[in-house]
Design a protein around this motif. Structure first.
Motif, PDB file in Angstrom:
ATOM      1  N   LEU A   1       0.816  -1.206   0.000  1.00 35.30           N
ATOM      2  CA  LEU A   1       0.000   0.000   0.000  1.00 35.30           C
ATOM      3  C   LEU A   1       0.853   1.260   0.000  1.00 35.30           C
ATOM      4  O   LEU A   1       0.547   2.238  -0.676  1.00 35.30           O
ATOM      5  CB  LEU A   1      -0.932   0.016   1.217  1.00 35.30           C
ATOM      6  CG  LEU A   1      -2.147  -0.906   1.218  1.00 35.30           C
ATOM      7  CD1 LEU A   1      -2.944  -0.701   2.485  1.00 35.30           C
ATOM      8  CD2 LEU A   1      -3.023  -0.667   0.001  1.00 35.30           C
TER       9      LEU A   1
ATOM     10  N   LEU B   1      -7.386   4.479   3.645  1.00 32.33           N
ATOM     11  CA  LEU B   1      -7.225   3.277   4.456  1.00 32.33           C
ATOM     12  C   LEU B   1      -8.157   3.391   5.658  1.00 32.33           C
ATOM     13  O   LEU B   1      -7.922   4.176   6.569  1.00 32.33           O
ATOM     14  CB  LEU B   1      -5.767   3.144   4.914  1.00 32.33           C
ATOM     15  CG  LEU B   1      -5.447   2.065   5.941  1.00 32.33           C
ATOM     16  CD1 LEU B   1      -5.741   0.687   5.388  1.00 32.33           C
ATOM     17  CD2 LEU B   1      -3.998   2.160   6.399  1.00 32.33           C
TER      18      LEU B   1
ATOM     19  N   THR C   1      -9.696   1.789   8.947  1.00 37.69           N
ATOM     20  CA  THR C   1      -9.239   0.754   9.872  1.00 37.69           C
ATOM     21  C   THR C   1      -9.537   1.143  11.316  1.00 37.69           C
ATOM     22  O   THR C   1      -9.793   2.318  11.618  1.00 37.69           O
ATOM     23  CB  THR C   1      -7.723   0.509   9.702  1.00 37.69           C
ATOM     24  OG1 THR C   1      -7.300  -0.562  10.547  1.00 37.69           O
ATOM     25  CG2 THR C   1      -6.921   1.762  10.033  1.00 37.69           C
TER      26      THR C   1
ATOM     27  N   ASP D   1      -1.562   0.733  11.792  1.00 44.08           N
ATOM     28  CA  ASP D   1      -1.621   0.830  10.326  1.00 44.08           C
ATOM     29  C   ASP D   1      -1.538   2.282   9.877  1.00 44.08           C
ATOM     30  O   ASP D   1      -0.835   2.613   8.914  1.00 44.08           O
ATOM     31  CB  ASP D   1      -2.922   0.201   9.808  1.00 44.08           C
ATOM     32  CG  ASP D   1      -2.930  -1.315   9.915  1.00 44.08           C
ATOM     33  OD1 ASP D   1      -1.910  -1.886  10.348  1.00 44.08           O
ATOM     34  OD2 ASP D   1      -3.964  -1.926   9.576  1.00 44.08           O
TER      35      ASP D   1
ATOM     36  N   CYS E   1       0.356   6.610   6.952  1.00 43.23           N
ATOM     37  CA  CYS E   1      -0.435   7.747   6.462  1.00 43.23           C
ATOM     38  C   CYS E   1       0.168   9.098   6.832  1.00 43.23           C
ATOM     39  O   CYS E   1       0.560   9.326   7.976  1.00 43.23           O
ATOM     40  CB  CYS E   1      -1.849   7.649   7.005  1.00 43.23           C
ATOM     41  SG  CYS E   1      -2.680   6.110   6.528  1.00 43.23           S
TER      42      CYS E   1
END
Length: 290
Positions: free
Chosen positions: A177, A188, A190, A195, A200
């Protein structure tokens, strides 16, 4: 190109208000949408993906009106939902070729080249002839992202992509990703804080259908700098601590509760001020919208 969401609301027939005047501007790159289960993340993703209509509001992707120009959106969209079905008795290569046809890639040579490229990109080339019924969870997720990448989309939505993956597969998927997110918009969605922290450059936290905050991970952490405190407590003290402090999280360390609390004021009573992380921000924001 950026995605602009303005005053988006959605209430289902059972009375659940899934989206409550959501407004977000999502720039190019990886954008993390954090929230607990039931926060409204999947409802927002389905609406952006043109799978459901909102009650009110607007969504624009560049000069495309997402709610009015659905076919145009679908031509530039890649979507990996939280749950998706695959034909267990077909090979990865066959499935990807099938979805390429559905995506409108009718030239056989172009389709073959793109299928082979994406199988290689998702590290599935050696397993392309195997039936996907025998794939691991991580392999299925990587095939899912290969399907989402067909047709060179400009906007990709991935909903809870690492839930249930083992650590090795999770890192492999996140690395993929990260490579993809340099020149397009990837959302994304989540509930896994790590993550977002790892991937990000911009993010938002939503809960109960509302945006709690948005910004870069660094900026949202800075907002609570100096306001997060921790302390080990005895189990019999927990009720008193909960009654007297703004507890944002509790975890067990070697069998003993470690509490993190939020306070604008100096705390004594054994509390230590700590440098906050994104998890502290997340739990604090979730606790504020009840």
């Amino acid at each position: 190109m950026e995605l602009v969401i303005s005053n988006l609301s959605k209430t289902y027939s059972n009375g659940v208000r899934a989206l409550d005047s959501i407004s977000l501007t999502i720039p190019q790159g990886m954008f993390g949408l954090l929230g607990p289960n039931g926060a409204g993340k999947s409802s927002l993703m389905r609406t952006i993906a043109t799978l459901q209509e909102p009650d009110s509001g607007s969504i624009a992707f560049g000069d495309v009106d997402v709610l009015k120009q659905k076919e145009k959106v679908r031509q530039i969209l890649g979507y990996l939902p939280q749950e998706f079905g695959l034909y267990p008795n077909l090979s990865a290569e066959t499935i990807l070729d099938h979805f390429a046809v559905l995506k409108g890639i009718t030239n056989s040579r172009e389709r073959k080249e793109q299928v082979q490229y994406l199988l290689n990109r998702t590290n599935l080339l050696e397993n392309k002839k195997k039936h996907v019924g025998g794939f691991s969870g991580g392999m299925k997720q990587r095939l899912g992202i290969a399907i989402a990448l067909l047709g060179n989309p400009k906007l990709i939505i991935v909903d809870e992509p690492t839930a249930g993956l083992d650590p090795t597969e999770r890192h492999r998927f996140l690395n993929l990703l990260s490579e993809l997110g340099e020149n397009i918009v990837i959302i994304l969605s989540t509930h896994i804080v790590d993550d977002v922290r790892e991937l990000c450059s911009n993010m938002a936290i939503i809960n109960k259908g509302k945006v709690a905050l948005s910004g870069s991970p660094e900026s949202v952490i800075e907002n609570v700098s100096g306001k997060i405190w921790k302390r080990f407590v005895e189990k019999h003290e927990m009720q008193s601590i909960t009654d007297n402090y703004s507890v944002i999280s509790t975890r067990m360390i070697a069998g003993k509760p470690l509490v993190h609390v939020y306070s604008d004021e100096q705390l004594s009573d054994g509390f230590i001020n700590i440098e906050p992380d994104l998890e502290d921000v997340y739990f604090h924001q979730i606790s504020m919208i009840q």
